[in-house]
Design a protein around this motif. Sequence first.
Motif, PDB file in Angstrom:
ATOM      1  N   HIS A  22       0.795  -1.225   0.000  1.00 59.05           N
ATOM      2  CA  HIS A  22       0.000   0.000   0.000  1.00 59.05           C
ATOM      3  C   HIS A  22       0.831   1.280   0.000  1.00 59.05           C
ATOM      4  N   ALA A  67       4.821   0.429  -2.888  1.00 60.26           N
ATOM      5  CA  ALA A  67       4.540   0.260  -4.312  1.00 60.26           C
ATOM      6  C   ALA A  67       3.851   1.468  -4.935  1.00 60.26           C
ATOM      7  N   THR A  68       3.386   2.396  -4.119  1.00 60.56           N
ATOM      8  CA  THR A  68       2.614   3.522  -4.656  1.00 60.56           C
ATOM      9  C   THR A  68       3.267   4.883  -4.434  1.00 60.56           C
ATOM     10  N   THR A  69       4.368   4.928  -3.693  1.00 58.66           N
ATOM     11  CA  THR A  69       5.041   6.202  -3.424  1.00 58.66           C
ATOM     12  C   THR A  69       6.542   6.066  -3.650  1.00 58.66           C
ATOM     13  N   TYR A 122      -2.985   6.110   5.930  1.00 56.56           N
ATOM     14  CA  TYR A 122      -3.456   4.736   5.732  1.00 56.56           C
ATOM     15  C   TYR A 122      -4.471   4.355   6.810  1.00 56.56           C
ATOM     16  N   ARG A 140       5.426   9.965   0.804  1.00 57.00           N
ATOM     17  CA  ARG A 140       5.419   8.636   1.402  1.00 57.00           C
ATOM     18  C   ARG A 140       5.032   8.692   2.873  1.00 57.00           C
ATOM     19  N   ALA A 191       1.348   9.323   3.153  1.00 58.61           N
ATOM     20  CA  ALA A 191       0.594   8.106   2.839  1.00 58.61           C
ATOM     21  C   ALA A 191       0.566   7.161   4.029  1.00 58.61           C
TER      22      ALA A 191
END
Length: 233
Positions: A108, A111-113, A154, A147, A150
């Motif tokens: 989560h 892989a996304t930031t 979360y 990051r 994020a």
Amino acid sequence: MPKPTPLTDQVVTVCFNPDADADWFAASEKVSHLLDAHGTPARRFRVRHRKLIGWLTRFLGYYLLDAARTFGAITLAAGGRKSRLDLPGMSMTAANDAIARWRAWNIHINATTKPARVWEDFLAQYHADPAKVTLAEARRRFEQQPRVLAMLAYAGGHVFDPYELSLYQAGEATYAGLYWRTALIGDALITTDGRIMRPASDSLADRFRFLNDACMYLRGLNNRARLCAVAIA
């Protein structure tokens, strides 16, 4: 070398020789004398039940300190004889929990930031020139990174501490390695001969050095040696 932070809101593992008095008062006296601190028993040790007579030992509190029961069966204790404590089970549970958390972070967040600068970098800016970069400003700069935001945002089944970012970015094995060692040792350890083992500083490297040495010491203790976990408020 930076001075370690005071032991507050932390756990100290106190070790005793097999023939020594190893009750809560003895552990408290050691902590008070060596660390100038006061604490309470911490029920953090899982209790081992032998396979052949496990149904019986499940209900007996011999060689245990401040045991807790669930439906009459002993599940946790603040300490006791090493052979009665489920140290392998504790480390395995902590490792599995940490692995699940890291893998969720990897999916989560990682892989996304994009990779972010860790908190230690911004803390170094503050220490280098507090008049130019205040602690509040250093924190603001760190937390404004995508990051880190994020991780704070979360809302799944895990909580990601952004101040552990350097540990997350070091990989799954490193992340889990810190947690299973900490589950066994806590934040400091007092040996049977009255030595204090603790990190030389707050750095992750020093924490790992301390935990590696403490785990090796714990592994070498006689199975009849006794342990006591003390939570310092």
